[in-house]
Design an enzyme around this catalytic site. Sequence first.
Site, PDB file in Angstrom:
ATOM      1  N   GLY A   1       7.051   4.800   8.265  1.00  0.00           N
ATOM      2  CA  GLY A   1       6.198   5.977   8.446  1.00  0.00           C
ATOM      3  C   GLY A   1       6.327   6.517   9.852  1.00  0.00           C
ATOM      4  O   GLY A   1       7.380   6.388  10.483  1.00  0.00           O
ATOM      5  N   SER A   2       5.255   7.097  10.352  1.00  0.00           N
ATOM      6  CA  SER A   2       5.298   7.763  11.654  1.00  0.00           C
ATOM      7  C   SER A   2       5.216   6.753  12.806  1.00  0.00           C
ATOM      8  O   SER A   2       4.674   5.665  12.660  1.00  0.00           O
ATOM      9  CB  SER A   2       4.122   8.728  11.757  1.00  0.00           C
ATOM     10  OG  SER A   2       2.902   8.012  11.703  1.00  0.00           O
TER      11      SER A   2
ATOM     12  N   GLU B   1       3.390   7.120  15.355  1.00  0.00           N
ATOM     13  CA  GLU B   1       1.974   7.032  15.718  1.00  0.00           C
ATOM     14  C   GLU B   1       1.300   5.865  14.972  1.00  0.00           C
ATOM     15  O   GLU B   1       0.639   5.020  15.574  1.00  0.00           O
ATOM     16  CB  GLU B   1       1.354   8.366  15.296  1.00  0.00           C
ATOM     17  CG  GLU B   1      -0.036   8.630  15.712  1.00  0.00           C
ATOM     18  CD  GLU B   1      -0.559   9.911  15.015  1.00  0.00           C
ATOM     19  OE1 GLU B   1       0.263  10.673  14.429  1.00  0.00           O
ATOM     20  OE2 GLU B   1      -1.775  10.111  15.049  1.00  0.00           O
TER      21      GLU B   1
ATOM     22  N   GLY C   1       2.976   3.516  13.383  1.00  0.00           N
ATOM     23  CA  GLY C   1       3.763   2.323  13.721  1.00  0.00           C
ATOM     24  C   GLY C   1       3.172   1.586  14.909  1.00  0.00           C
ATOM     25  O   GLY C   1       3.102   0.354  14.933  1.00  0.00           O
TER      26      GLY C   1
ATOM     27  N   CYS D   1      13.643  10.559   6.954  1.00  0.00           N
ATOM     28  CA  CYS D   1      13.564  10.068   8.329  1.00  0.00           C
ATOM     29  C   CYS D   1      14.890  10.227   9.061  1.00  0.00           C
ATOM     30  O   CYS D   1      14.910  10.379  10.273  1.00  0.00           O
ATOM     31  CB  CYS D   1      13.099   8.619   8.342  1.00  0.00           C
ATOM     32  SG  CYS D   1      13.967   7.619   7.162  1.00  0.00           S
TER      33      CYS D   1
ATOM     34  N   GLU E   1      10.128   0.904  10.296  1.00  0.00           N
ATOM     35  CA  GLU E   1      11.146   1.941  10.105  1.00  0.00           C
ATOM     36  C   GLU E   1      10.439   3.259  10.360  1.00  0.00           C
ATOM     37  O   GLU E   1       9.613   3.689   9.556  1.00  0.00           O
ATOM     38  CB  GLU E   1      11.720   1.838   8.688  1.00  0.00           C
ATOM     39  CG  GLU E   1      13.098   2.428   8.584  1.00  0.00           C
ATOM     40  CD  GLU E   1      13.059   3.872   8.149  1.00  0.00           C
ATOM     41  OE1 GLU E   1      12.960   4.738   9.048  1.00  0.00           O
ATOM     42  OE2 GLU E   1      13.099   4.128   6.953  1.00  0.00           O
TER      43      GLU E   1
ATOM     44  N   LYS F   1       0.858  -1.195   0.000  1.00  0.00           N
ATOM     45  CA  LYS F   1       0.000   0.000   0.000  1.00  0.00           C
ATOM     46  C   LYS F   1       0.891   1.242   0.000  1.00  0.00           C
ATOM     47  O   LYS F   1       1.519   1.572   1.002  1.00  0.00           O
ATOM     48  CB  LYS F   1      -0.928   0.054   1.215  1.00  0.00           C
ATOM     49  CG  LYS F   1      -2.007   1.117   0.991  1.00  0.00           C
ATOM     50  CD  LYS F   1      -2.640   1.659   2.244  1.00  0.00           C
ATOM     51  CE  LYS F   1      -1.885   2.755   2.922  1.00  0.00           C
ATOM     52  NZ  LYS F   1      -1.781   4.019   2.165  1.00  0.00           N
TER      53      LYS F   1
ATOM     54  N   GLU G   1       9.869  15.229  15.609  1.00  0.00           N
ATOM     55  CA  GLU G   1      10.257  15.157  14.199  1.00  0.00           C
ATOM     56  C   GLU G   1       9.405  16.161  13.414  1.00  0.00           C
ATOM     57  O   GLU G   1       8.190  16.042  13.362  1.00  0.00           O
ATOM     58  CB  GLU G   1      10.017  13.742  13.680  1.00  0.00           C
ATOM     59  CG  GLU G   1      10.460  13.573  12.245  1.00  0.00           C
ATOM     60  CD  GLU G   1      10.352  12.130  11.758  1.00  0.00           C
ATOM     61  OE1 GLU G   1       9.295  11.501  11.977  1.00  0.00           O
ATOM     62  OE2 GLU G   1      11.323  11.653  11.159  1.00  0.00           O
TER      63      GLU G   1
END
Length: 504
Positions: free
Chosen positions: A252-253, A255, A257, A308, A274, A199, A406
């Site tokens: 991704g973030s 949150e 994750g 990142c 990651e 996705k 971040e």
Amino acid sequence: MENAIKNYDLHENVRSFVPRTHKHFIGGEWVESASAQPFDVKDPATGRVIARCASGTKHEVDLAVAAARKAFDEGPWSKLTPSERSKAVWKIGDLIDAHNTELSQLEALDNGKPVGVAAVADVPLAGDIFRYMAGWATKVEGETIPISVPYAPGAQFHSYTLRDPIGVVAQIIPWNFPLLMASWKLAPALAAGCTMVLKPAEQTPLSVLRLAELIQEADLLPPGVLNIVTGDAAAGAPLAEHPHVDKVAFTGSGEVGRLIAKAATGNFKKVSLELGGKSPTIVFPDANLEQAIGGVASAIFFNQGQVCCAGSRLYAHQSVFDEVVEGVSKIAKNIKVGPGLAAGTELGPLVSQEQFERVTGYVEDGRNNGAHVAAGGSDNGSDGGYFVDATVLTKVNSEMKVVREEIFGPVLCATPFTDDDLDAIARDANDTNYGLAAGVWTQDLSIAHKMAKKIQAGTVWVNCHNIFDASLPFGGYKESGWGREMGHEVLKNYTELKSVCMAL
Ligand code: NAP
Ligand code: MG
């Protein structure tokens, strides 16, 4: 939608590919959503709609997982010889290189990044990881292990390990390096013999859809091996919790994750994550300052800071602090801001209105809390695009949000240090919940290696930053994630280890 791209100088394939209503790629077919309306894909340089894309829901995820399950359980992919798999994976790498012009234009159009950067970084790195992983397809090996069983005196055994492909893999990726993040995930999974449902981020689905089309035209993968479901969390969430998925790989973030990790507990699917970073760059007084200044600037401004492992916290020794900050600020002020597809652009727009608001909000918060803006600091809004200036903040402290969180934009927070004690300097560098990367700038070998050891991060760059290679593992300590991508380490994410023990 044709109108929105008519002023750009584009490859004819890009011109015909982009302005469509794109479909999911499931079981080797292009499939529309059963009920959900397509979503808009925008050009970040103008905010205009350039394409539409199918919105995936649980229904399409179920179809895609079923297709991947069938391709894995029945073959032929999982039953091919490693050498046959290797050839297909290698050819995907070559296909990417051969279509560099169109794929880099798609990245520039969809993500906003400078097309020249995509052409020398994103696309070649994507091609490379397929070729690197093609080599590993024939080298996923077990071991023979001599055993001595205390309660079976005199008995003899032959024991060995096998590495099996893990099965059906869900791969959920972000928008900052759309093709490259897809490639980091697809290449090792294919080499290991897995099948997959990818996705892409809703902001940037185009390059990976074009890659699937190219793979299909070249007939490189059997139906169901690679499936793509586009959409937002309505597609991501059912994929992450799907009972017939064996493993989920996410970038991704933090949150999201956390949501992925929780969703995976239903069937205890394996998880690799990651996540973000707040990576320090540390400039020692003996550093080659000209190199360090350029390096620190590119560490934070590369890809509009949407990286990142961006070097977002600068620590420079008091004796060189002003010179470093002035140098980086001068680069920030002179950086050429513009659409990713315009000649000479060095800093493109951010990916979306949401990111634009997020990044400018952080800068505002820093300013309100006493930060001094040494460069940039304002949006650079023009033509409805999501432009922000390259920004340098000083007079910041470790309690401030701009230093702790971040930002994911071109915003550097600079702090001087006076201490010569490396432990104290490392404490500053490690004063973060993240641990993805760090940059150390010094000519002193002893300092370099001591700092490399002390820093809690998955990657430490010395006198460089943002250097990637398919062979070099990448991933995070602490809240920056679970597991490593790239190198042979990543194969552990996509294989299960089996012990076989036979009495002789
Ligand atoms: P995000 O929300 O974490 O998105 C990453 C991927 O996860 C996207 O494909 C996203 O779909 C999908 N997703 C969202 N909710 C999900 C759910 N509940 N279940 C499964 N998948 C889900 O990241 P973002 O919103 O694009 O960016 C927000 C922040 O994340 C950034 O500002 C940055 O700090 C951080 N970030 C980090 C990285 C990195 O490389 N570590 C990359 C991008 C962003 P949608 O596209 O629909 O959201
Ligand atoms: Mg999101």
